[in-house]
Design a protein around this motif. Sequence first.
Motif, PDB file in Angstrom:
ATOM      1  N   ASP A  81     -16.832  -3.431  22.233  1.00  0.00           N
ATOM      2  CA  ASP A  81     -18.181  -3.982  22.429  1.00  0.00           C
ATOM      3  C   ASP A  81     -18.447  -4.295  23.901  1.00  0.00           C
ATOM      4  OD1 ASP A  81     -18.896  -4.081  19.649  1.00  0.00           O
ATOM      5  OD2 ASP A  81     -17.540  -5.778  19.426  1.00  0.00           O
ATOM      6  N   VAL A  82     -17.488  -4.986  24.522  1.00  0.00           N
ATOM      7  CA  VAL A  82     -17.737  -5.511  25.878  1.00  0.00           C
ATOM      8  C   VAL A  82     -16.526  -5.260  26.773  1.00  0.00           C
ATOM      9  CG1 VAL A  82     -18.406  -7.580  27.201  1.00  0.00           C
ATOM     10  CG2 VAL A  82     -19.061  -7.409  24.803  1.00  0.00           C
ATOM     11  N   VAL A  83     -16.760  -4.908  28.028  1.00  0.00           N
ATOM     12  CA  VAL A  83     -15.693  -4.920  29.031  1.00  0.00           C
ATOM     13  C   VAL A  83     -16.008  -6.042  30.021  1.00  0.00           C
ATOM     14  CG1 VAL A  83     -14.812  -3.703  31.077  1.00  0.00           C
ATOM     15  CG2 VAL A  83     -14.782  -2.576  28.867  1.00  0.00           C
ATOM     16  N   VAL A  84     -15.013  -6.903  30.236  1.00  0.00           N
ATOM     17  CA  VAL A  84     -15.141  -7.998  31.205  1.00  0.00           C
ATOM     18  C   VAL A  84     -14.331  -7.587  32.435  1.00  0.00           C
ATOM     19  CG1 VAL A  84     -14.650 -10.442  31.646  1.00  0.00           C
ATOM     20  CG2 VAL A  84     -15.322  -9.707  29.336  1.00  0.00           C
ATOM     21  N   ILE A  85     -14.963  -7.578  33.594  1.00  0.00           N
ATOM     22  CA  ILE A  85     -14.251  -7.178  34.818  1.00  0.00           C
ATOM     23  C   ILE A  85     -13.979  -8.430  35.652  1.00  0.00           C
ATOM     24  CG2 ILE A  85     -14.257  -5.668  36.838  1.00  0.00           C
ATOM     25  CD1 ILE A  85     -16.395  -3.973  35.347  1.00  0.00           C
ATOM     26  N   GLN A 113     -15.158 -16.911  24.814  1.00  0.00           N
ATOM     27  CA  GLN A 113     -16.377 -16.990  23.992  1.00  0.00           C
ATOM     28  C   GLN A 113     -16.564 -15.703  23.179  1.00  0.00           C
ATOM     29  OE1 GLN A 113     -18.102 -19.488  23.302  1.00  0.00           O
ATOM     30  NE2 GLN A 113     -20.144 -18.842  22.673  1.00  0.00           N
ATOM     31  N   LEU A 114     -16.244 -14.552  23.763  1.00  0.00           N
ATOM     32  CA  LEU A 114     -16.365 -13.273  23.020  1.00  0.00           C
ATOM     33  C   LEU A 114     -15.444 -13.302  21.805  1.00  0.00           C
ATOM     34  CD1 LEU A 114     -16.394 -10.744  26.021  1.00  0.00           C
ATOM     35  CD2 LEU A 114     -18.307 -11.213  24.464  1.00  0.00           C
ATOM     36  N   GLU A 115     -14.252 -13.848  22.019  1.00  0.00           N
ATOM     37  CA  GLU A 115     -13.277 -13.988  20.933  1.00  0.00           C
ATOM     38  C   GLU A 115     -13.878 -14.831  19.799  1.00  0.00           C
ATOM     39  OE1 GLU A 115     -10.026 -12.683  21.456  1.00  0.00           O
ATOM     40  OE2 GLU A 115      -9.897 -13.038  19.298  1.00  0.00           O
ATOM     41  N   LYS A 116     -14.504 -15.948  20.185  1.00  0.00           N
ATOM     42  CA  LYS A 116     -15.119 -16.827  19.184  1.00  0.00           C
ATOM     43  C   LYS A 116     -16.256 -16.135  18.449  1.00  0.00           C
ATOM     44  CE  LYS A 116     -14.502 -21.386  21.139  1.00  0.00           C
ATOM     45  NZ  LYS A 116     -15.006 -22.403  20.258  1.00  0.00           N
ATOM     46  N   LEU A 117     -16.969 -15.246  19.163  1.00  0.00           N
ATOM     47  CA  LEU A 117     -18.113 -14.551  18.556  1.00  0.00           C
ATOM     48  C   LEU A 117     -17.667 -13.357  17.719  1.00  0.00           C
ATOM     49  CD1 LEU A 117     -20.515 -14.532  21.665  1.00  0.00           C
ATOM     50  CD2 LEU A 117     -20.706 -15.984  19.631  1.00  0.00           C
ATOM     51  N   ALA A 154      -6.002 -18.035  28.772  1.00  0.00           N
ATOM     52  CA  ALA A 154      -5.394 -16.697  28.653  1.00  0.00           C
ATOM     53  C   ALA A 154      -4.516 -16.603  27.408  1.00  0.00           C
ATOM     54  CB  ALA A 154      -4.582 -16.379  29.897  1.00  0.00           C
ATOM     55  N   GLY A 155      -3.891 -17.723  27.034  1.00  0.00           N
ATOM     56  CA  GLY A 155      -2.996 -17.730  25.875  1.00  0.00           C
ATOM     57  C   GLY A 155      -3.717 -17.506  24.557  1.00  0.00           C
ATOM     58  N   THR A 156      -5.035 -17.683  24.549  1.00  0.00           N
ATOM     59  CA  THR A 156      -5.780 -17.566  23.289  1.00  0.00           C
ATOM     60  C   THR A 156      -6.421 -16.192  23.130  1.00  0.00           C
ATOM     61  OG1 THR A 156      -7.813 -18.279  24.332  1.00  0.00           O
ATOM     62  CG2 THR A 156      -6.468 -20.009  23.360  1.00  0.00           C
ATOM     63  N   LEU A 157      -6.115 -15.253  24.039  1.00  0.00           N
ATOM     64  CA  LEU A 157      -6.878 -14.000  24.055  1.00  0.00           C
ATOM     65  C   LEU A 157      -6.079 -12.805  23.530  1.00  0.00           C
ATOM     66  CD1 LEU A 157      -8.523 -14.388  27.577  1.00  0.00           C
ATOM     67  CD2 LEU A 157      -9.440 -15.074  25.357  1.00  0.00           C
ATOM     68  N   PRO A 158      -6.188 -12.521  22.248  1.00  0.00           N
ATOM     69  CA  PRO A 158      -5.492 -11.353  21.733  1.00  0.00           C
ATOM     70  C   PRO A 158      -6.189 -10.034  22.085  1.00  0.00           C
ATOM     71  CG  PRO A 158      -6.623 -12.473  19.951  1.00  0.00           C
ATOM     72  CD  PRO A 158      -6.910 -13.238  21.207  1.00  0.00           C
ATOM     73  N   GLY A 159      -7.424 -10.128  22.611  1.00  0.00           N
ATOM     74  CA  GLY A 159      -8.186  -8.914  22.963  1.00  0.00           C
ATOM     75  C   GLY A 159      -7.449  -8.092  23.996  1.00  0.00           C
ATOM     76  N   GLY A 199     -10.482 -11.347  35.861  1.00  0.00           N
ATOM     77  CA  GLY A 199      -9.826 -12.340  34.989  1.00  0.00           C
ATOM     78  C   GLY A 199      -9.604 -13.652  35.702  1.00  0.00           C
ATOM     79  N   GLY A 200     -10.604 -14.080  36.517  1.00  0.00           N
ATOM     80  CA  GLY A 200     -10.589 -15.440  37.071  1.00  0.00           C
ATOM     81  C   GLY A 200     -11.121 -16.386  35.994  1.00  0.00           C
ATOM     82  N   LEU A 201     -11.444 -17.615  36.398  1.00  0.00           N
ATOM     83  CA  LEU A 201     -11.901 -18.599  35.411  1.00  0.00           C
ATOM     84  C   LEU A 201     -13.151 -18.128  34.662  1.00  0.00           C
ATOM     85  CD1 LEU A 201     -11.476 -21.409  34.229  1.00  0.00           C
ATOM     86  CD2 LEU A 201     -12.991 -22.280  36.015  1.00  0.00           C
ATOM     87  N   THR A 202     -14.101 -17.529  35.400  1.00  0.00           N
ATOM     88  CA  THR A 202     -15.361 -17.114  34.762  1.00  0.00           C
ATOM     89  C   THR A 202     -15.110 -15.997  33.747  1.00  0.00           C
ATOM     90  OG1 THR A 202     -16.409 -17.534  36.897  1.00  0.00           O
ATOM     91  CG2 THR A 202     -17.740 -16.453  35.239  1.00  0.00           C
ATOM     92  N   GLY A 203     -14.323 -14.988  34.141  1.00  0.00           N
ATOM     93  CA  GLY A 203     -14.039 -13.871  33.234  1.00  0.00           C
ATOM     94  C   GLY A 203     -13.289 -14.343  31.995  1.00  0.00           C
ATOM     95  N   LEU A 204     -12.319 -15.247  32.186  1.00  0.00           N
ATOM     96  CA  LEU A 204     -11.552 -15.728  31.026  1.00  0.00           C
ATOM     97  C   LEU A 204     -12.428 -16.557  30.098  1.00  0.00           C
ATOM     98  CD1 LEU A 204      -8.110 -16.745  32.579  1.00  0.00           C
ATOM     99  CD2 LEU A 204      -8.665 -14.698  31.266  1.00  0.00           C
ATOM    100  N   SER A 205     -13.341 -17.312  30.689  1.00  0.00           N
ATOM    101  CA  SER A 205     -14.257 -18.096  29.866  1.00  0.00           C
ATOM    102  C   SER A 205     -15.129 -17.160  29.021  1.00  0.00           C
ATOM    103  CB  SER A 205     -15.120 -18.970  30.778  1.00  0.00           C
ATOM    104  OG  SER A 205     -16.268 -19.387  30.115  1.00  0.00           O
ATOM    105  N   ALA A 206     -15.588 -16.051  29.637  1.00  0.00           N
ATOM    106  CA  ALA A 206     -16.390 -15.072  28.881  1.00  0.00           C
ATOM    107  C   ALA A 206     -15.551 -14.497  27.743  1.00  0.00           C
ATOM    108  CB  ALA A 206     -16.866 -13.963  29.814  1.00  0.00           C
ATOM    109  N   CYS A 207     -14.284 -14.156  28.018  1.00  0.00           N
ATOM    110  CA  CYS A 207     -13.410 -13.578  26.976  1.00  0.00           C
ATOM    111  C   CYS A 207     -13.211 -14.565  25.824  1.00  0.00           C
ATOM    112  CB  CYS A 207     -12.036 -13.231  27.560  1.00  0.00           C
ATOM    113  SG  CYS A 207     -12.084 -11.919  28.763  1.00  0.00           S
TER     114      CYS A 207
END
Length: 315
Positions: A3-7, A19-23, A97-102, A9-17
């Motif tokens: 669905d989405v590519v996040v470019i 939330q994407l995980e939650k969605l 980062a630990g919560t991101l299985p994506g 992996g600083g704080l902003t990118g990880l925060s987006a990931c």
Amino acid sequence: MRDVVVIGGGLTGLSACYQLEKLGLRYTVIELKRRFGGAISSKSENGFIMDGSGFAFSSLAAEPWLPELGLSDQVLPLDGDVFIFRCGTESLIRALAGTLPGGRLMRMAVSSLGTCQRRFTICLENGLMLDAGALILAVPARYAARMLYNLAPAAAERLQGYRYECLWQAALGFHKRDLPPSLPAASFAFLYMTDHPARVPDSDHRLIQLALPAPADTPSADIIHAASDRLGARAAPIAACAAAVDEALSIYADDHFANMRLVRALLPAGVSLVGSDFLLEPPGQPGLSQIAERLDAGRRAANDARLFLKRRKST
Ligand SMILES: Cc1cc2nc3c(=O)[nH]c(=O)nc-3n(C[C@H](O)[C@H](O)[C@H](O)COP(=O)(O)OP(=O)(O)OC[C@H]3O[C@@H](n4cnc5c(N)ncnc54)[C@H](O)[C@@H]3O)c2cc1C
């Protein structure tokens, strides 16, 4: 299908990931370095826990994700509404980062972006190519400009005009007897300190986090020496680290916010540009409110991506 590519992996990118995980969206994050966190890093030395950049934050007590990330008891008051992390700011990065299985692609750089059959294409410098329904760019403006050159040339041109200044962040651990009774905070871009037992070896010691402008090629030992001198310290620090971080000057220019609105209007639907270089209004509390703002911007970009994908599906 992604669905989405996040470019980035600083704080902003990880925060987006996060939330994407939650969605429940499928995403891949692409990070240039071997570690997540971007400007944020922490390290311990001789009983001090030092931060490489972000150290002190306002508005953090109200951050809704801290309890679910298990970080509520990791936040310590510094002064009024200003907080620090017990084990350094990198604990926030590790928790996210630990919560991101994506999917994650580390040590890979995005070189250019394009479109093909209503999907975005992402070309990496090693020749690999991915596609996605929506894009979140969470990188500084000068990298975003290069990536957007084909996809949104007018936006890329405006981003190329950004000016940067090199800001050195130094963390210095001292015995209190080696410091003057009052520190010359005005001599630095900013200065914070703590005696909290979680961050220093014992009550005789103090950790100072400060920033000063200097050329990027200055040896870090010279920065540590200059900062100690300017503080009026009577001995060398017991623990020290210094890192150069580029700070975009454009956010301090009068026309920045109007320019950013224009850049956003020039982006194709489905592309979000997030991070400190892309603020639409002045930072709440300069230097302090940025962590809360970055988390919020990542969340909003993920929500926008979901909305875009939903609309696209129905057309
Ligand atoms: C010296 C200094 C001190 C600071 N102190 C504080 C403070 O005390 N309190 C506070 O609230 N804030 C502070 N900040 C601000 C805060 O650290 C930043 O706002 C925040 O870390 C920015 O996160 P970000 O994810 O937006 O960007 P970044 O941290 O810059 O992350 C961008 C990521 O994108 C990656 N990337 C770049 N190009 C590519 C590419 N082509 N392909 C893939 N990935 C790429 C980078 O490697 C990086 O990981 C400070 C900043 C500086 C410079």
